[in-house]
Motif scaffolding. Sequence first.
Motif, PDB file in Angstrom:
ATOM      1  N   ASP A   1       0.863  -1.182   0.000  1.00 16.58           N
ATOM      2  CA  ASP A   1       0.000   0.000   0.000  1.00 16.58           C
ATOM      3  C   ASP A   1       0.900   1.233   0.000  1.00 16.58           C
ATOM      4  OD1 ASP A   1      -1.670   2.152   0.647  1.00 16.58           O
ATOM      5  OD2 ASP A   1      -2.985   0.907   1.872  1.00 16.58           O
TER       6      ASP A   1
ATOM      7  N   ASP B   1       0.202   4.291  -0.052  1.00 16.19           N
ATOM      8  CA  ASP B   1      -0.253   5.388   0.800  1.00 16.19           C
ATOM      9  C   ASP B   1       0.076   5.110   2.266  1.00 16.19           C
ATOM     10  OD1 ASP B   1      -1.352   6.875  -1.322  1.00 16.19           O
ATOM     11  OD2 ASP B   1      -3.169   5.648  -1.284  1.00 16.19           O
TER      12      ASP B   1
ATOM     13  N   CYS C   1       4.199   5.351   2.924  1.00 14.55           N
ATOM     14  CA  CYS C   1       4.572   6.468   2.069  1.00 14.55           C
ATOM     15  C   CYS C   1       6.047   6.820   2.263  1.00 14.55           C
ATOM     16  CB  CYS C   1       3.697   7.684   2.357  1.00 14.55           C
ATOM     17  SG  CYS C   1       3.764   8.230   4.074  1.00 14.55           S
TER      18      CYS C   1
END
Length: 369
Positions: free
Chosen positions: A181, A183, A186
């Motif tokens: 992921d 996001d 990050c």
Amino acid sequence: MKVAVIGGYGPSLINFRGSMLCAMKDAGHEVYGIAPADSPDVPARLAAMGIKYVPAPIRRTGMNPVRDLTTIYSLFKILRDIKPDAVLSYTIKPVIYGSLAAKMAGVPSIFSMITGLGYAFGETSGKRAILFQLVKNMYRCGLATNNCVMFQNPDDRNLFIELGIIGRNKKNVITNGSGVDLDHFCTMPIKRDAPVFLCISRLLKEKGVREFAQASMILKKKYPEAQFRLVGPHDPGPDSISEKVIEEWKAAGVDCVGPVDDVRDELENCSVYVLPSYREGTPRSVLEAMSTGRAIVTTDTPGCRETVIDGENGFMVPVKDVPALKRAMEKFITSPKLIRAMGGKSCDLAAHKYDVNKVNTTIMNAMGL
């Protein structure tokens, strides 16, 4: 459609498959997560995601024929009651027993994801040769029921074909691991001038943690300002590292901190991520480190070699080669500019190849969802 996903460890349904389960639900499917009741918060967390949880008596370790037959029968009853249109299993026991149970229950579409080959494939001679032959034949029986087999790297796919576990004409797909992921993990700026080397792993020999500790102890004597952190749980079993050895590593300057709730804190405070594993499906921890913008040192072995372009986003070293591992890690101490330059390349590679949304699309397309 009704879709059942079978795993061998309850929290893995959330930590490793949560994004995939949600993608299936968001596509309009009724999704069930089947796994052992080994963590009390899993049912509520899955329910909050809109996933229905069903406990199953799957033991992660051991090969007890009576218990294993009980596992198959229990999974058969669960699947007979749910009546799913498709079943996806991952990790060794769910793949073998889940596939057989799904066939017995008359599930129309059966899929498996090979996420790594594990202890049985580590050595194929000596005493472990018997275990290897047993597991190989059990895989062959289980996967014979599958509509499609998914692999996280091409090396594992080629090995299964070479060993005759699956036929050359068996439908298969390479997923590029479980994805990451971008996001959630990050990009994070490098915080420290003195390098911090991080390895996140269960404390098992075949994860290469001994080699990481040995290289770290050598470097700690030469560069006392550098830090070396080993994060992960002590894992009981035949491949585990003893508590005595772990204490020796600590005394020599390796920070063995045990498991943590959120690895992002460790990634944020590290400079270089190191995983000298002997073999992987695709190491999730490396993908997370890449996504946060960390340079990688890993081994030239199936699964791991997929994550590094040698000399660009990190370095690859031979398996079990402590001197080579030490030299690769030392380059980041003597040439600190490599840390940020290679970390940026890691971030680019993670976005291009390992975005979890791309991986989920590959999996769902293979299942016809």
